[in-house]
Write a protein that holds these residues in place. Structure first.
Motif, PDB file in Angstrom:
ATOM      1  N   ARG A 162     -40.430  62.474 -65.491  1.00 14.73           N
ATOM      2  CA  ARG A 162     -41.296  62.777 -64.343  1.00 14.73           C
ATOM      3  C   ARG A 162     -42.494  61.839 -64.364  1.00 14.73           C
ATOM      4  O   ARG A 162     -43.146  61.690 -65.400  1.00 14.73           O
ATOM      5  CB  ARG A 162     -41.752  64.227 -64.368  1.00 14.73           C
ATOM      6  N   VAL A 163     -42.765  61.236 -63.191  1.00 10.69           N
ATOM      7  CA  VAL A 163     -43.856  60.273 -63.055  1.00 10.69           C
ATOM      8  C   VAL A 163     -44.673  60.628 -61.824  1.00 10.69           C
ATOM      9  O   VAL A 163     -44.107  60.805 -60.737  1.00 10.69           O
ATOM     10  CB  VAL A 163     -43.312  58.828 -62.916  1.00 10.69           C
ATOM     11  N   HIS A 164     -45.988  60.736 -61.994  1.00  9.45           N
ATOM     12  CA  HIS A 164     -46.880  60.941 -60.849  1.00  9.45           C
ATOM     13  C   HIS A 164     -47.321  59.561 -60.357  1.00  9.45           C
ATOM     14  O   HIS A 164     -47.757  58.723 -61.156  1.00  9.45           O
ATOM     15  CB  HIS A 164     -48.099  61.774 -61.233  1.00  9.45           C
ATOM     16  N   VAL A 165     -47.177  59.327 -59.054  1.00 12.70           N
ATOM     17  CA  VAL A 165     -47.520  58.029 -58.471  1.00 12.70           C
ATOM     18  C   VAL A 165     -48.596  58.228 -57.416  1.00 12.70           C
ATOM     19  O   VAL A 165     -48.493  59.121 -56.573  1.00 12.70           O
ATOM     20  CB  VAL A 165     -46.278  57.349 -57.841  1.00 12.70           C
ATOM     21  N   GLU A 166     -49.631  57.379 -57.480  1.00  9.44           N
ATOM     22  CA  GLU A 166     -50.684  57.353 -56.470  1.00  9.44           C
ATOM     23  C   GLU A 166     -50.693  55.984 -55.810  1.00  9.44           C
ATOM     24  O   GLU A 166     -50.531  54.962 -56.485  1.00  9.44           O
ATOM     25  CB  GLU A 166     -52.065  57.587 -57.098  1.00  9.44           C
ATOM     26  N   ALA A 167     -50.897  55.982 -54.502  1.00  9.07           N
ATOM     27  CA  ALA A 167     -51.062  54.730 -53.754  1.00  9.07           C
ATOM     28  C   ALA A 167     -52.501  54.666 -53.257  1.00  9.07           C
ATOM     29  O   ALA A 167     -53.004  55.628 -52.672  1.00  9.07           O
ATOM     30  CB  ALA A 167     -50.091  54.686 -52.579  1.00  9.07           C
ATOM     31  N   TRP A 168     -53.138  53.538 -53.501  1.00 10.55           N
ATOM     32  CA  TRP A 168     -54.524  53.303 -53.087  1.00 10.55           C
ATOM     33  C   TRP A 168     -54.565  52.086 -52.184  1.00 10.55           C
ATOM     34  O   TRP A 168     -53.866  51.102 -52.428  1.00 10.55           O
ATOM     35  CB  TRP A 168     -55.403  53.049 -54.306  1.00 10.55           C
TER      36      TRP A 168
ATOM     37  N   LEU B 185     -46.870  58.708 -66.524  1.00 13.03           N
ATOM     38  CA  LEU B 185     -45.804  59.530 -67.093  1.00 13.03           C
ATOM     39  C   LEU B 185     -46.312  60.952 -67.281  1.00 13.03           C
ATOM     40  O   LEU B 185     -47.330  61.177 -67.924  1.00 13.03           O
ATOM     41  CB  LEU B 185     -45.358  58.946 -68.431  1.00 13.03           C
ATOM     42  N   LEU B 186     -45.602  61.914 -66.689  1.00 17.58           N
ATOM     43  CA  LEU B 186     -45.963  63.330 -66.840  1.00 17.58           C
ATOM     44  C   LEU B 186     -45.206  63.983 -67.977  1.00 17.58           C
ATOM     45  O   LEU B 186     -45.716  64.885 -68.634  1.00 17.58           O
ATOM     46  CB  LEU B 186     -45.695  64.096 -65.544  1.00 17.58           C
ATOM     47  N   GLY B 187     -43.960  63.540 -68.181  1.00 13.20           N
ATOM     48  CA  GLY B 187     -43.170  64.142 -69.249  1.00 13.20           C
ATOM     49  C   GLY B 187     -41.709  63.760 -69.131  1.00 13.20           C
ATOM     50  O   GLY B 187     -41.273  63.181 -68.133  1.00 13.20           O
ATOM     51  N   THR B 188     -40.975  64.102 -70.177  1.00 10.13           N
ATOM     52  CA  THR B 188     -39.542  63.823 -70.200  1.00 10.13           C
ATOM     53  C   THR B 188     -38.783  65.080 -70.574  1.00 10.13           C
ATOM     54  O   THR B 188     -39.299  65.951 -71.282  1.00 10.13           O
ATOM     55  CB  THR B 188     -39.192  62.704 -71.217  1.00 10.13           C
TER      56      THR B 188
ATOM     57  N   SER C 144     -40.655  51.826 -62.499  1.00 14.14           N
ATOM     58  CA  SER C 144     -41.140  50.907 -63.529  1.00 14.14           C
ATOM     59  C   SER C 144     -41.615  51.674 -64.758  1.00 14.14           C
ATOM     60  O   SER C 144     -41.306  51.317 -65.895  1.00 14.14           O
ATOM     61  CB  SER C 144     -42.274  50.047 -62.952  1.00 14.14           C
ATOM     62  N   VAL C 145     -42.342  52.754 -64.534  1.00 15.30           N
ATOM     63  CA  VAL C 145     -42.796  53.612 -65.644  1.00 15.30           C
ATOM     64  C   VAL C 145     -41.595  54.285 -66.303  1.00 15.30           C
ATOM     65  O   VAL C 145     -41.471  54.297 -67.535  1.00 15.30           O
ATOM     66  CB  VAL C 145     -43.797  54.669 -65.137  1.00 15.30           C
ATOM     67  N   ALA C 146     -40.696  54.833 -65.500  1.00 14.14           N
ATOM     68  CA  ALA C 146     -39.523  55.543 -66.032  1.00 14.14           C
ATOM     69  C   ALA C 146     -38.602  54.606 -66.803  1.00 14.14           C
ATOM     70  O   ALA C 146     -38.057  54.993 -67.850  1.00 14.14           O
ATOM     71  CB  ALA C 146     -38.757  56.212 -64.886  1.00 14.14           C
ATOM     72  N   PHE C 147     -38.432  53.395 -66.320  1.00 15.58           N
ATOM     73  CA  PHE C 147     -37.565  52.411 -66.986  1.00 15.58           C
ATOM     74  C   PHE C 147     -38.046  52.150 -68.413  1.00 15.58           C
ATOM     75  O   PHE C 147     -37.254  52.103 -69.353  1.00 15.58           O
ATOM     76  CB  PHE C 147     -37.538  51.111 -66.183  1.00 15.58           C
ATOM     77  N   ARG C 148     -39.360  52.005 -68.573  1.00 16.41           N
ATOM     78  CA  ARG C 148     -39.905  51.763 -69.914  1.00 16.41           C
ATOM     79  C   ARG C 148     -39.708  52.982 -70.814  1.00 16.41           C
ATOM     80  O   ARG C 148     -39.390  52.851 -71.989  1.00 16.41           O
ATOM     81  CB  ARG C 148     -41.378  51.374 -69.828  1.00 16.41           C
ATOM     82  N   SER C 149     -39.885  54.166 -70.247  1.00 11.93           N
ATOM     83  CA  SER C 149     -39.703  55.383 -71.034  1.00 11.93           C
ATOM     84  C   SER C 149     -38.242  55.563 -71.431  1.00 11.93           C
ATOM     85  O   SER C 149     -37.935  55.945 -72.565  1.00 11.93           O
ATOM     86  CB  SER C 149     -40.183  56.588 -70.230  1.00 11.93           C
ATOM     87  N   ALA C 150     -37.335  55.282 -70.504  1.00 15.05           N
ATOM     88  CA  ALA C 150     -35.897  55.443 -70.764  1.00 15.05           C
ATOM     89  C   ALA C 150     -35.318  54.281 -71.556  1.00 15.05           C
ATOM     90  O   ALA C 150     -34.216  54.371 -72.075  1.00 15.05           O
ATOM     91  CB  ALA C 150     -35.149  55.564 -69.438  1.00 15.05           C
TER      92      ALA C 150
ATOM     93  N   PRO D 185     -29.260  60.707 -72.636  1.00 11.82           N
ATOM     94  CA  PRO D 185     -30.523  61.196 -73.190  1.00 11.82           C
ATOM     95  C   PRO D 185     -31.620  60.128 -73.144  1.00 11.82           C
ATOM     96  O   PRO D 185     -31.353  58.929 -73.317  1.00 11.82           O
ATOM     97  CB  PRO D 185     -30.172  61.536 -74.649  1.00 11.82           C
ATOM     98  N   VAL D 186     -32.849  60.593 -72.889  1.00 10.96           N
ATOM     99  CA  VAL D 186     -34.024  59.715 -72.961  1.00 10.96           C
ATOM    100  C   VAL D 186     -34.361  59.542 -74.432  1.00 10.96           C
ATOM    101  O   VAL D 186     -34.435  60.528 -75.175  1.00 10.96           O
ATOM    102  CB  VAL D 186     -35.213  60.350 -72.207  1.00 10.96           C
ATOM    103  N   PRO D 187     -34.552  58.289 -74.890  1.00 13.71           N
ATOM    104  CA  PRO D 187     -34.890  58.088 -76.301  1.00 13.71           C
ATOM    105  C   PRO D 187     -36.208  58.769 -76.671  1.00 13.71           C
ATOM    106  O   PRO D 187     -37.109  58.893 -75.834  1.00 13.71           O
ATOM    107  CB  PRO D 187     -35.032  56.567 -76.425  1.00 13.71           C
ATOM    108  N   ALA D 188     -36.304  59.189 -77.914  1.00 13.61           N
ATOM    109  CA  ALA D 188     -37.560  59.785 -78.400  1.00 13.61           C
ATOM    110  C   ALA D 188     -38.647  58.723 -78.382  1.00 13.61           C
ATOM    111  O   ALA D 188     -38.380  57.545 -78.619  1.00 13.61           O
ATOM    112  CB  ALA D 188     -37.362  60.328 -79.808  1.00 13.61           C
ATOM    113  N   ALA D 189     -39.865  59.155 -78.091  1.00 18.01           N
ATOM    114  CA  ALA D 189     -40.997  58.219 -77.980  1.00 18.01           C
ATOM    115  C   ALA D 189     -41.365  57.573 -79.270  1.00 18.01           C
ATOM    116  O   ALA D 189     -41.131  57.688 -80.307  1.00 18.01           O
ATOM    117  CB  ALA D 189     -42.210  58.909 -77.420  1.00 18.01           C
TER     118      ALA D 189
END
Length: 127
Positions: A87-93, A78-81, A42-48, A123-127
Motif C-alpha cells: 500500500r502506497v499513499h500518493v500526493e500530487a502537488w 509506503l504505508l505497509g505490506t 515506483s515505490v511499490a517496485f522497490r519494496s517488491a 510474496p513481498v520480500p522481507a525488508a
C-alpha cells in the motif's frame, strides 16, 4: 491553499500540457491519476524488488484543479505490506509556472500486488 510539499524528492515531476486538458485548460483527472499510479508503482517496485500491478485505488480526492503549464510533483509514501500486497499513499502537488506557490491537488492510496515472471502473485520480500 498554499502549503509546503513533502520534504523528500518526488517520485515523478511533469509539466501539464494542452493535450492533457479540457477546453477550459483544466487537466483531466485521468491524466493525473495515471501519473499518480506511476509514482506509487515506483515505490511499490522497490519494496517488491520486482514487478507489481495496481489492484486498487482508495479514496481519491481532488482538492484543486491542475492547469496547463503547472509543474506537477508526485510523492509516494509506503504505508505497509501484506503477504503479496503493498500500500502506497500518493500526493500530487502543483506549482504555478509563474510563482513558487505550491498546493496539494489530489491524493489517494494505491494497492499493488507483487508478481512473479508468470504474472501470478508472489510474496513481498522481507525488508
Amino acid at each position: 491553499m498554499s502549503a509546503v510539499p513533502p520534504d523528500e524528492a518526488p517520485q515523478i515531476r511533469v509539466i501539464a500540457m494542452p493535450a492533457d486538458a479540457n477546453p477550459a485548460g483544466d487537466i483531466f483527472g485521468g491524466w493525473l491519476m495515471a501519473h499518480m499510479d506511476q509514482a506509487g508503482a515506483s515505490v511499490a517496485f522497490r519494496s517488491a524488488r520486482g514487478r507489481v500491478a495496481t489492484v486498487a485505488v482508495e479514496a481519491m480526492t481532488f482538492h484543486l484543479p491542475v492547469h496547463v503549464g503547472d509543474e506537477v510533483s508526485l510523492y509516494g509514501r509506503l504505508l505497509g505490506t501484506g503477504r503479496t500486497s503493498i500500500r502506497v499513499h500518493v500526493e500530487a502537488w502543483r506549482r504555478d509556472r509563474t510563482t513558487e506557490d505550491a498546493a496539494r491537488v489530489t491524493e489517494a492510496t494505491f494497492t499493488f500486488v507483487a508478481l512473479d515472471d508468470d504474472g501470478r502473485p508472489r510474496p513481498v520480500p522481507a525488508a
